[in-house]
Design a protein around this motif. Structure first.
Motif, PDB file in Angstrom:
ATOM      1  N   ILE A  39       0.853  -1.205   0.000  1.00 11.59           N
ATOM      2  CA  ILE A  39       0.000   0.000   0.000  1.00 11.59           C
ATOM      3  C   ILE A  39       0.884   1.249   0.000  1.00 11.59           C
ATOM      4  CG2 ILE A  39      -1.717   1.313   1.320  1.00 11.59           C
ATOM      5  CD1 ILE A  39      -3.018  -1.318   2.124  1.00 11.59           C
ATOM      6  N   GLN A  40       1.955   1.228   0.793  1.00 17.02           N
ATOM      7  CA  GLN A  40       2.877   2.379   0.798  1.00 17.02           C
ATOM      8  C   GLN A  40       3.441   2.604  -0.601  1.00 17.02           C
ATOM      9  OE1 GLN A  40       5.822   2.702   3.922  1.00 17.02           O
ATOM     10  NE2 GLN A  40       4.650   1.409   5.294  1.00 17.02           N
ATOM     11  N   ASP A  41       3.765   1.492  -1.286  1.00 10.83           N
ATOM     12  CA  ASP A  41       4.411   1.612  -2.601  1.00 10.83           C
ATOM     13  C   ASP A  41       3.490   2.174  -3.675  1.00 10.83           C
ATOM     14  OD1 ASP A  41       6.761   0.771  -1.566  1.00 10.83           O
ATOM     15  OD2 ASP A  41       6.573  -1.324  -2.213  1.00 10.83           O
ATOM     16  N   ILE A  42       2.197   2.020  -3.480  1.00 11.22           N
ATOM     17  CA  ILE A  42       1.268   2.492  -4.519  1.00 11.22           C
ATOM     18  C   ILE A  42       0.645   3.849  -4.151  1.00 11.22           C
ATOM     19  CG2 ILE A  42      -0.861   1.325  -3.755  1.00 11.22           C
ATOM     20  CD1 ILE A  42      -1.257   0.582  -6.726  1.00 11.22           C
ATOM     21  N   ALA A  43       0.940   4.332  -2.948  1.00  5.50           N
ATOM     22  CA  ALA A  43       0.321   5.585  -2.476  1.00  5.50           C
ATOM     23  C   ALA A  43       0.873   6.803  -3.214  1.00  5.50           C
ATOM     24  CB  ALA A  43       0.554   5.740  -0.980  1.00  5.50           C
ATOM     25  N   ASP A  44       0.036   7.859  -3.309  1.00  5.51           N
ATOM     26  CA  ASP A  44       0.495   9.126  -3.893  1.00  5.51           C
ATOM     27  C   ASP A  44       1.241   9.945  -2.851  1.00  5.51           C
ATOM     28  OD1 ASP A  44      -0.826   8.920  -6.513  1.00  5.51           O
ATOM     29  OD2 ASP A  44      -2.621   8.814  -5.263  1.00  5.51           O
ATOM     30  N   TYR A  45       0.865   9.740  -1.599  1.00  6.04           N
ATOM     31  CA  TYR A  45       1.548  10.458  -0.522  1.00  6.04           C
ATOM     32  C   TYR A  45       1.615   9.538   0.693  1.00  6.04           C
ATOM     33  CZ  TYR A  45       2.742  13.812   3.052  1.00  6.04           C
ATOM     34  OH  TYR A  45       3.384  14.443   4.097  1.00  6.04           O
TER      35      TYR A  45
END
Ligand code: 13P
Ligand code: SF4
Length: 337
Positions: free
Chosen positions: A53-59
């Motif tokens: 999830i961190q890797d796909i987040a915009d921020y």
């Protein structure tokens, strides 16, 4: 809408989360990217989220950074990969946006430790006090507060108040006690705590420090005083991350939720990060609320635009006042732009 979609919406309305299987052949990374673009959605994630999830987040950020990102975005939809109070905060700051939380059950033990009806009674016992509340609280607690703070700005906000100003600090007794010690104040503390930061084992950490004598021990201020007393550095998740990047040490023992280790390792691949052990049989500490979010739920959440955070306007306006105060002070201190 198909019958199957109707069933899904009914289930979300009843349970607050998706109870359906996702096609295992789907490339969820690609699907989430596609849906974000198609719907002009932004994905905000806390450092305690799972690595994918961190890797796909915009921020990705701490509570302060996330609040600012939520306030500033021009996306139509904010998907909050975090816990309920964070998504609620995004809605308080940005009411015209649709705010989604992949699983409405993603609560927070610290926020839950401060029920508004009990807190209102507690507050009435201290008539000359102002209320400073840590952002990890419900909108109803925010509405009963004068200023909100995060672990990244609490000390500066409290230091900026007159020395003789009487203060109630809620809901985290550990952060409150830490600030009392740092600032020489005697704030009245609400007796709340985070289930993740309260269970670090001082004995196991001491043993780990002996085994890794060159490691720096770093801790989040939600930890108990005894843990903080042996820390080389104390700070919010963003401050801990920055410390590991700037400090020359090659090893760090980290006393906070383990999700942050993903960013630490990414930023400093040559360094070793060891999660501080809790006083149970686990080797590290995961927040069960944060970890309710998954890539599958994120995908479904974007697809169906559910579950959505909704709030009464009167409550939102009352909760926004102390949030605005925090944002204004954080700008003055140069903590946010
Ligand atoms: P920060 O992200 O502000 O460091 O707070 C940690 C936390 O417990 C969030 O739930
Ligand atoms: Fe709440 Fe603690 Fe989980 Fe943060 S880590 S969301 S404070 S229970």
């Amino acid at each position: 809408m198909t019958t199957s979609d109707k069933k899904i919406f009914a289930s979300i309305a009843q349970n607050g989360f998706f109870d359906i299987e996702v096609d295992p052949t789907l490339d969820l990374f690609e699907e989430i990217k596609r849906l974000k673009k198609e719907k002009n959605a932004v994905l905000l994630a806390h450092y305690y989220q799972e690595s994918d999830i961190q890797d796909i987040a915009d921020y990705i950020g701490d509570s302060l950074g996330l609040a600012q990102a939520a306030a500033k975005t021009d996306a139509d939809i904010i998907v909050f990969a975090g816990v309920h109070f964070m998504a609620e905060t995004a809605k308080i700051l940005n009411p015209s946006k649709k705010v989604l939380l992949p699983d409405l059950r993603a609560g927070c033990s610290l926020s839950d430790s401060c029920p508004p009806e009990f807190f209102a009674r507690f507050k009435s016992k201290y008539p000359n006090h102002i209320v400073i509340s840590y952002i990890n609280c419900s909108a109803s607690i925010k509405a009963l507060s004068d200023i909100i703070c995060t672990s990244g700005n609490a000390k500066q906000i409290i230091d900026s108040l007159p020395k003789d100003q009487k203060i109630i600090f809620a809901p985290d007794k550990n952060l409150g006690a830490y600030i009392n010690k740092q600032s020489g104040r005697e704030m009245v503390l609400w007796n709340g705590a985070c289930m993740v930061h309260e269970i670090f084992s001082i004995e196991k950490i001491a043993k780990l420090k002996q085994k890794h004598p060159n490691a720096k021990f770093i801790a989040h201020p939600e930890c108990e005083e005894i843990i903080l007393s042996i820390a080389d550095f104390i700070g919010s998740t963003t401050q801990l991350l920055k410390y590991t990047q700037q400090n020359e040490s090659k090893e760090f023992i980290v006393a906070t939720e383990t999700g942050i280790l993903h960013q630490m390792q990414k930023a400093s691949p040559d360094k070793t990060f060891i999660p501080a052990p809790p006083n149970n049989n686990c080797a590290c500490n995961n927040c069960p609320h944060m970890k309710l979010n998954t890539l599958e739920k994120l995908y479904l959440c974007l697809l169906y635009e559910q579950p959505e955070i909704l709030m009464e306007e009167q409550l939102r306006l009352a909760a926004k006042k102390p949030m605005d105060k925090m944002m204004e002070l954080s700008k003055q201190f140069g903590l946010i732009a």
